[in-house]
Design an enzyme around this catalytic site. Structure first.
Site, PDB file in Angstrom:
ATOM      1  N   SER A 219       0.837  -1.194   0.000  1.00 11.69           N
ATOM      2  CA  SER A 219       0.000   0.000   0.000  1.00 11.69           C
ATOM      3  C   SER A 219       0.874   1.246   0.000  1.00 11.69           C
ATOM      4  O   SER A 219       2.029   1.201   0.428  1.00 11.69           O
ATOM      5  CB  SER A 219      -0.870  -0.038   1.258  1.00 11.69           C
ATOM      6  OG  SER A 219      -1.937   0.852   1.163  1.00 11.69           O
ATOM      7  N   ARG A 330      -2.170   6.638  12.312  1.00 12.86           N
ATOM      8  CA  ARG A 330      -1.164   6.458  11.257  1.00 12.86           C
ATOM      9  C   ARG A 330       0.175   7.132  11.560  1.00 12.86           C
ATOM     10  O   ARG A 330       1.236   6.542  11.305  1.00 12.86           O
ATOM     11  CB  ARG A 330      -1.707   6.911   9.895  1.00 12.86           C
ATOM     12  CG  ARG A 330      -2.960   6.150   9.449  1.00 12.86           C
ATOM     13  CD  ARG A 330      -3.326   6.398   7.995  1.00 12.86           C
ATOM     14  NE  ARG A 330      -2.371   5.831   7.082  1.00 12.86           N
ATOM     15  CZ  ARG A 330      -1.429   6.504   6.452  1.00 12.86           C
ATOM     16  NH1 ARG A 330      -1.325   7.804   6.630  1.00 12.86           N
ATOM     17  NH2 ARG A 330      -0.576   5.908   5.661  1.00 12.86           N
ATOM     18  N   CYS A 361      -3.412   9.974  26.921  1.00 12.14           N
ATOM     19  CA  CYS A 361      -2.469  10.025  28.034  1.00 12.14           C
ATOM     20  C   CYS A 361      -1.154   9.366  27.705  1.00 12.14           C
ATOM     21  O   CYS A 361      -0.740   8.413  28.391  1.00 12.14           O
ATOM     22  CB  CYS A 361      -3.091   9.364  29.246  1.00 12.14           C
ATOM     23  SG  CYS A 361      -4.467  10.337  29.825  1.00 12.14           S
TER      24      CYS A 361
HETATM   25  N1  LLP Z   1      -6.331  -5.335  -1.584  1.00 13.40           N
HETATM   26  C1  LLP Z   1      -5.738  -6.006  -0.586  1.00 13.40           C
HETATM   27  C2  LLP Z   1      -5.698  -7.454  -0.625  1.00 13.40           C
HETATM   28  C3  LLP Z   1      -5.187  -5.297   0.489  1.00 13.40           C
HETATM   29  O1  LLP Z   1      -4.591  -5.958   1.485  1.00 13.40           O
HETATM   30  C4  LLP Z   1      -5.258  -3.887   0.520  1.00 13.40           C
HETATM   31  C5  LLP Z   1      -4.714  -3.120   1.635  1.00 13.40           C
HETATM   32  C6  LLP Z   1      -5.903  -3.228  -0.555  1.00 13.40           C
HETATM   33  C7  LLP Z   1      -6.417  -3.993  -1.592  1.00 13.40           C
HETATM   34  C8  LLP Z   1      -6.052  -1.737  -0.610  1.00 13.40           C
HETATM   35  O2  LLP Z   1      -4.862  -1.068  -0.653  1.00 13.40           O
HETATM   36  P1  LLP Z   1      -4.856   0.520  -0.857  1.00 13.40           P
HETATM   37  O3  LLP Z   1      -5.336   0.807  -2.266  1.00 13.40           O
HETATM   38  O4  LLP Z   1      -5.764   1.120   0.127  1.00 13.40           O
HETATM   39  O5  LLP Z   1      -3.450   0.907  -0.652  1.00 13.40           O
HETATM   40  N2  LLP Z   1      -3.433   0.796   7.344  1.00 13.40           N
HETATM   41  C9  LLP Z   1      -2.434   1.085   6.344  1.00 13.40           C
HETATM   42  C10 LLP Z   1      -2.787   0.449   5.012  1.00 13.40           C
HETATM   43  C11 LLP Z   1      -2.975  -1.038   5.073  1.00 13.40           C
HETATM   44  C12 LLP Z   1      -3.380  -1.623   3.755  1.00 13.40           C
HETATM   45  C13 LLP Z   1      -3.795  -3.040   3.892  1.00 13.40           C
HETATM   46  N3  LLP Z   1      -4.225  -3.656   2.671  1.00 13.40           N
HETATM   47  C14 LLP Z   1      -2.243   2.588   6.222  1.00 13.40           C
HETATM   48  O6  LLP Z   1      -2.909   3.319   6.939  1.00 13.40           O
HETATM   49  O7  LLP Z   1      -1.441   3.051   5.441  1.00 13.40           O
END
Ligand code: LLP
Length: 433
Positions: A219, A330, A361
């Site tokens: 990502s 994040r 906190c």
């Molecule tokens: N498809 C699969 C199988 C995935 O695991 C993910 C994201 C996506 C699609 C979508 O990816 P995107 O287009 O949103 O980059 N919490 C982290 C991001 C974790 C992404 C997990 N998987 C952050 O805040 O950067």
């Protein structure tokens, strides 16, 4: 992943704001024809504000770029209004847990427009997916295949599946959100032969029908070359199988701070398609993707109220707002940078350097390590961090028993509350002892 940008006097780049961002008569920020300050008076802070026109046009672009099989990765931001919107705009929805599946179904998305991911799907989750007629299940482990085969036998059905493979390509992003490399909990490795072994296993299975291949590189990936490289590895594996469906996941990077440049969904699709053609993948193959961040990140922003300003001589100026790591983990998790701006003066110069912190906190509760704000920033101001539409509300928690913010969609001068603010009473709903 990008660390906090060096402070700059300049206003926040307008390109970091939702598409309908504009200035009202008093020079204040408006989104979807609504003044952000007025929205915060009406709905309180912290408040997630999403530009509905922006969301809809991003979904339409994704469908135009990849075709009707493209799925919105709902982990980036999910509520019934969002699932409904993505479905209305022609996207499938990618869900990866029973919870996401439950919300998408509650929004009225038909099962066949859903794809189910997950590296540890339980029998309950798989059962729920089969009951709902989920369009594609992406198998991720041998254990899951055992479970699915047993369920298919019980129900006397054949289940269409994709295999998730790991291309063994390192994405240039934060290690926590890089998934395409060899050493990963996700998928079956191409290089080790595990992916081929699963293909062989499924070729003799009467319960499961292999119809496609799936891969997800990671990502917040900016470099299209990374995607192209992964597409080639996946494409070479895919061609001899003679399958009809190929999904290359999500991951397109988004700009969070001044000066960052992003690629369009069209450029991403084209780079992927060209790479696939190079290794012989036919244009007849249904190519899909699963953008999450690139659909919702810039469509959303968070509005906070400034509660305290503490100037520590020779050190930092700590500006505390009424949210923090509970509505945006994040920065703490990935060191991600954000910009800061005032709702009343979105184009003002920002000569003052501050550290934006939350109300939790612990000292680590930092939203922006080095932010820039106008000189006259005061207690009571509505302060905005743009580009919080992805993985913000989605990863929000109740840490310190802070209720989660409200979410509003704005469009054509109207605001609709799509997720209400948590109340203190909500914090007791699970306590039974
Ligand atoms: N498809 C699969 C199988 C995935 O695991 C993910 C994201 C996506 C699609 C979508 O990816 P995107 O287009 O949103 O980059 N919490 C982290 C991001 C974790 C992404 C997990 N998987 C952050 O805040 O950067």
């Amino acid at each position: 992943m990008v660390d906090a940008s060096p402070p700059s006097n300049l206003p926040v780049d307008w390109s970091l704001l939702p598409a309908t961002a504009s200035m009202g008569k008093r020079g204040e920020l408006t989104i979807g024809g609504c003044s952000v300050e007025t929205l915060t008076e009406q709905f309180g802070t912290p408040l997630f504000i999403y530009d509905e026109a922006h969301l809809r046009s991003r979904c339409r672009e994704a469908v135009e770029a990849f075709g009707p099989d493209v799925a919105y990765a709902s982990k980036a931001f999910l509520c019934t209004a969002m699932a409904k919107l993505a479905y209305e705009e022609g996207m499938r929805i990618d869900v990866s847990t029973a919870g996401e599946l439950h919300v998408a179904l509650a929004a009225g998305v038909p099962g066949d427009r859903l794809v189910l991911h997950g590296n540890n799907k339980s029998v309950e989750e798989l059962t729920m997916a089969l009951d709902a007629g989920v369009g594609r299940i992406i198998v991720d482990s041998e254990d899951e295949i055992d479970r699915l085969e047993a369920l298919a036998a019980q129900r006397q059905v054949t289940i269409a599946v994709w295999i998730r493979i790991t291309p063994g390509v390192h994405a240039h992003t934060h290690a926590f959100i890089s998934t395409g490399q060899e050493d990963s909990k996700f998928g079956f490795s191409v290089n080790s032969g595990a992916a081929q072994r699963v293909v062989d296993r499924l070729s003799t299975s009467t319960a499961l029908e292999l119809v496609g291949i799936h891969a997800h590189l990671g990502s917040q990936v900016f470099d299209l070359e990374n995607f192209a490289e992964a597409a080639k590895v996946v494409g070479r594996f895919f061609v001899p199988l003679g399958l009809a469906e190929l999904c290359l996941g999500g991951g397109l990077g988004e700009a969070y701070v001044n000066g960052e440049q992003t690629q369009s969904l069209f450029a991403w699709a084209e780079a992927t398609r060209n790479a696939l053609r190079e290794v012989g993948v036919s244009d007849e193959v249904s190519l899909s993707a699963e953008p999450g961040r690139s659909i919702v990140a810039r469509a959303g922003l968070t509005a906070y109220t400034v509660g305290t300003i503490k100037e520590l001589l020779g050190l930092h100026t700590y500006v505390s707002v009424d949210g923090g790591m509970s509505d945006n983990p994040r920065p703490v998790l990935y060191g991600s940078g954000y910009e800061t701006m005032l709702a009343r003066a979105p184009q003002a110069e920002r000569p003052r350097t501050i550290r934006l912190v939350g109300k939790h906190c612990e000292s680590g509760d930092v939203l922006v390590t080095q932010g820039s704000v106008p000189q006259d920033l005061s207690v009571g101001d509505v302060l905005i961090t743009p580009v919080t539409g992805a993985y913000g509300y989605a990863m929000a928690s109740n840490y310190n028993k802070v209720p989660r913010p409200a979410v509003v969609f704005v469009r054509d001068g109207l605001a609709r509350l799509v997720v209400r603010r948590e109340q203190l009473s909500d914090l007791l709903t699970l306590d039974v002892g």
